[in-house]
Motif scaffolding. Structure first.
Motif, PDB file in Angstrom:
ATOM      1  N   THR A 233      17.448  34.876  36.926  1.00 12.76           N
ATOM      2  CA  THR A 233      17.238  35.259  38.321  1.00 12.76           C
ATOM      3  C   THR A 233      16.581  36.626  38.394  1.00 12.76           C
ATOM      4  OG1 THR A 233      18.296  35.723  40.458  1.00 12.76           O
ATOM      5  CG2 THR A 233      19.568  36.246  38.486  1.00 12.76           C
ATOM      6  N   ASP A 234      15.677  36.785  39.342  1.00  9.08           N
ATOM      7  CA  ASP A 234      15.046  38.077  39.577  1.00  9.08           C
ATOM      8  C   ASP A 234      15.835  38.919  40.571  1.00  9.08           C
ATOM      9  OD1 ASP A 234      12.388  37.949  38.073  1.00  9.08           O
ATOM     10  OD2 ASP A 234      12.374  36.067  39.185  1.00  9.08           O
ATOM     11  N   GLU A 235      16.867  38.337  41.165  1.00 10.26           N
ATOM     12  CA  GLU A 235      17.650  39.031  42.178  1.00 10.26           C
ATOM     13  C   GLU A 235      19.145  38.921  41.864  1.00 10.26           C
ATOM     14  OE1 GLU A 235      16.264  40.877  44.317  1.00 10.26           O
ATOM     15  OE2 GLU A 235      14.186  40.218  44.061  1.00 10.26           O
ATOM     16  N   PRO A 236      19.602  39.589  40.819  1.00 13.34           N
ATOM     17  CA  PRO A 236      21.018  39.482  40.473  1.00 13.34           C
ATOM     18  C   PRO A 236      21.940  39.998  41.571  1.00 13.34           C
ATOM     19  CG  PRO A 236      19.953  41.218  39.206  1.00 13.34           C
ATOM     20  CD  PRO A 236      18.864  40.455  39.885  1.00 13.34           C
ATOM     21  N   GLU A 237      21.479  41.008  42.312  1.00 10.72           N
ATOM     22  CA  GLU A 237      22.318  41.516  43.399  1.00 10.72           C
ATOM     23  C   GLU A 237      22.588  40.429  44.442  1.00 10.72           C
ATOM     24  OE1 GLU A 237      19.814  44.984  41.831  1.00 10.72           O
ATOM     25  OE2 GLU A 237      19.446  42.895  42.439  1.00 10.72           O
ATOM     26  N   ALA A 238      21.537  39.683  44.789  1.00  6.81           N
ATOM     27  CA  ALA A 238      21.692  38.615  45.775  1.00  6.81           C
ATOM     28  C   ALA A 238      22.560  37.485  45.232  1.00  6.81           C
ATOM     29  CB  ALA A 238      20.319  38.081  46.187  1.00  6.81           C
ATOM     30  N   LEU A 239      22.429  37.181  43.951  1.00  7.62           N
ATOM     31  CA  LEU A 239      23.246  36.131  43.341  1.00  7.62           C
ATOM     32  C   LEU A 239      24.727  36.438  43.515  1.00  7.62           C
ATOM     33  CD1 LEU A 239      23.608  33.626  41.458  1.00  7.62           C
ATOM     34  CD2 LEU A 239      23.484  35.236  39.534  1.00  7.62           C
ATOM     35  N   PHE A 240      25.133  37.648  43.200  1.00  5.24           N
ATOM     36  CA  PHE A 240      26.552  37.998  43.295  1.00  5.24           C
ATOM     37  C   PHE A 240      26.985  38.243  44.738  1.00  5.24           C
ATOM     38  CE2 PHE A 240      25.825  38.541  38.828  1.00  5.24           C
ATOM     39  CZ  PHE A 240      27.040  38.226  38.245  1.00  5.24           C
ATOM     40  N   ASP A 241      26.063  38.734  45.558  1.00  4.24           N
ATOM     41  CA  ASP A 241      26.374  38.956  46.965  1.00  4.24           C
ATOM     42  C   ASP A 241      26.798  37.667  47.653  1.00  4.24           C
ATOM     43  OD1 ASP A 241      26.153  40.679  49.533  1.00  4.24           O
ATOM     44  OD2 ASP A 241      24.846  38.967  49.954  1.00  4.24           O
ATOM     45  N   ALA A 242      26.192  36.564  47.255  1.00  3.46           N
ATOM     46  CA  ALA A 242      26.515  35.274  47.875  1.00  3.46           C
ATOM     47  C   ALA A 242      27.972  34.875  47.654  1.00  3.46           C
ATOM     48  CB  ALA A 242      25.590  34.192  47.322  1.00  3.46           C
ATOM     49  N   TYR A 243      28.623  35.487  46.675  1.00  2.00           N
ATOM     50  CA  TYR A 243      30.014  35.149  46.370  1.00  2.00           C
ATOM     51  C   TYR A 243      30.948  36.330  46.617  1.00  2.00           C
ATOM     52  CZ  TYR A 243      27.698  31.102  44.633  1.00  2.00           C
ATOM     53  OH  TYR A 243      26.918  29.970  44.562  1.00  2.00           O
ATOM     54  N   PHE A 278      19.454  42.073  32.905  1.00  2.00           N
ATOM     55  CA  PHE A 278      20.198  42.932  33.811  1.00  2.00           C
ATOM     56  C   PHE A 278      21.660  42.993  33.393  1.00  2.00           C
ATOM     57  CE2 PHE A 278      16.920  40.866  36.515  1.00  2.00           C
ATOM     58  CZ  PHE A 278      16.227  41.993  36.944  1.00  2.00           C
ATOM     59  N   PHE A 279      22.256  44.166  33.563  1.00  2.45           N
ATOM     60  CA  PHE A 279      23.708  44.311  33.516  1.00  2.45           C
ATOM     61  C   PHE A 279      24.155  44.507  34.966  1.00  2.45           C
ATOM     62  CE2 PHE A 279      22.821  46.686  29.305  1.00  2.45           C
ATOM     63  CZ  PHE A 279      22.712  45.486  28.629  1.00  2.45           C
ATOM     64  N   ALA A 280      24.719  43.458  35.537  1.00  3.36           N
ATOM     65  CA  ALA A 280      25.202  43.525  36.913  1.00  3.36           C
ATOM     66  C   ALA A 280      26.666  43.927  36.891  1.00  3.36           C
ATOM     67  CB  ALA A 280      25.028  42.168  37.599  1.00  3.36           C
ATOM     68  N   HIS A 281      27.042  44.884  37.739  1.00  2.00           N
ATOM     69  CA  HIS A 281      28.433  45.313  37.775  1.00  2.00           C
ATOM     70  C   HIS A 281      28.746  45.841  39.169  1.00  2.00           C
ATOM     71  CE1 HIS A 281      25.946  48.783  36.799  1.00  2.00           C
ATOM     72  NE2 HIS A 281      26.943  49.611  37.107  1.00  2.00           N
TER      73      HIS A 281
END
Length: 285
Positions: A233-243, A278-281
Motif C-alpha cells: 500500500t502507498d497509504e499505510p496511514e489510511a490503511l490503519f485509519d480505517a480500523y 514503511f514502519f507504521a506505528h
C-alpha cells in the motif's frame, strides 16, 4: 522438526539468520544471542540466496539491502516495544505472528507486562525445540493458532489476554505475505480486541515494490520459496485509519529509522514508481 515448517513459516528462519549475522557485526544495532540456534541449518542457506540476489557481482545493486533493512527494522521495533513497556499502563504485549522472535528472552521487561506470542503450532513447536531450556524474562503466553483461523482472537483471550485494557501489538513480517482481504480481516480483528489507547506497529511495503522490474531479483527468490509478496500500500496511514488507528509511517533512512545504516536515498512520498517500506506505528482511538 524444520521439515514440518511450510514456505511462509520458513521465512522466520531467514529473519533469525539475519539477526544472527547482525549479532556478529562489531557495529551491530542489537545483540540476539538466540538467533543462531533459532535459524538452525536452513536459515543461513536462505540468507545466502537473498544475499546472492541482492549483491550481484560486477553489477550495481538495485535491490534494497536486506541485511541493513532487517537490522534497522529489528532495532526500530525493539525501541518501540521497550518504549511502550516504560508506560505504567502497558500490561500486555502481543506479537502476531511471533516467528523466531526472541525479544521475550533477550530484553528486560517490567514485572507488570504479560507477553503473548501468536503463531502456528508448528512454528511454536520448532521454536520451543530450538530454545530448549532458555527462560523468557517476562510472563510468557504462547497462543498456538493460525492467524487465518477466524477464532484466533478467542484463543488469545483464552490465554489470558484482556481486551478491555490497553495493549501493545507488533505485526512484524506479516502483511506483505498475505492477500489483501486477509490484511483487512486481521486488522479488523486486531482492532476489535484493542482498547482505546492501545499501541500498534507493523511493517508494510508499497504497491510498486510488488511489481517494479528492479525488485524482480528479490521477488523471484521469495516466489521460488513458495511465499510471494502479495500486498502493498502507498497509504499505510489510511490503511490503519480505517480500523481506528492513528499511525505515523516512517521509511528506513528517515529520522528515527536510520541508526546510521540505511545505504540508499529516501525519495519523498510524492514520488511514484519507487520501492518503499514503511514502519507504521501509532495508537487506537
Amino acid at each position: 522438526m524444520t521439515a514440518q515448517l511450510d514456505a511462509v513459516e520458513r521465512t522466520a528462519l531467514l529473519t533469525a539468520a539475519l539477526r544472527a549475522a547482525e549479532t556478529r557485526r562489531p557495529d551491530r544495532l542489537y545483540t540476539d544471542p538466540y538467533a543462531a540456534r533459532l535459524a538452525g541449518d536452513i536459515g543461513p542457506d536462505l540468507l545466502a540466496e537473498v544475499v546472492e540476489a541482492t549483491f550481484p557481482p560486477h553489477r550495481r545493486r538495485t535491490l534494497p539491502s536486506t541485511p541493513d533493512y532487517n537490522a534497522i527494522r529489528t532495532r526500530f521495533f525493539d525501541d518501540y516495544l521497550q518504549d511502550a513497556a516504560r508506560d505504567p499502563l502497558t500490561t500486555q504485549i502481543v506479537l502476531a505472528p511471533a516467528g523466531m522472535d526472541s525479544r521475550a528472552h533477550r530484553l528486560a521487561w517490567p514485572d507488570r507486562v504479560r507477553w503473548f506470542e501468536v503463531d502456528r503450532p508448528s512454528v511454536l513447536a520448532y521454536k520451543d525445540d530450538r530454545l530448549g531450556d532458555a527462560e523468557p524474562r517476562v510472563r510468557h503466553h504462547k497462543v498456538a493458532v493460525d492467524l487465518t483461523d477466524p477464532d484466533w482472537p478467542d484463543r488469545l483471550q483464552d490465554a489470558g489476554y484482556d481486551p478491555t485494557v490497553p495493549s501493545t501489538w507488533l505485526l512484524e513480517g506479516l502483511l506483505y505475505y498475505i492477500p489483501e482481504p486477509d490484511v483487512h480481516r486481521i486488522l479488523e480483528q486486531v482492532s476489535a480486541v484493542c482498547a482505546p489507547g492501545s499501541r500498534i506497529a507493523a511493517d508494510v511495503v508499497n504497491a510498486a515494490a510488488l511489481t517494479l522490474p528492479s525488485m524482480r531479483g528479490l521477488l523471484e527468490v521469495f516466489a521460488g520459496w513458495g511465499c510471494p509478496w502479495l500486498f502493498g500500500t502507498d497509504e499505510p496511514e489510511a490503511l490503519f485509519d480505517a480500523y481506528g488507528f492513528d499511525v505515523r509511517a516512517v521509511q528506513p533512512g528517515e529520522e528515527g529509522a536510520d541508526f546510521g545504516r540505511w545505504p540508499d536515498p529516501v525519495p519523498p512520498r510524492s514520488e511514484r514508481e519507487v520501492r518503499r517500506v514503511f514502519f507504521a506505528h501509532g495508537r487506537r482511538r
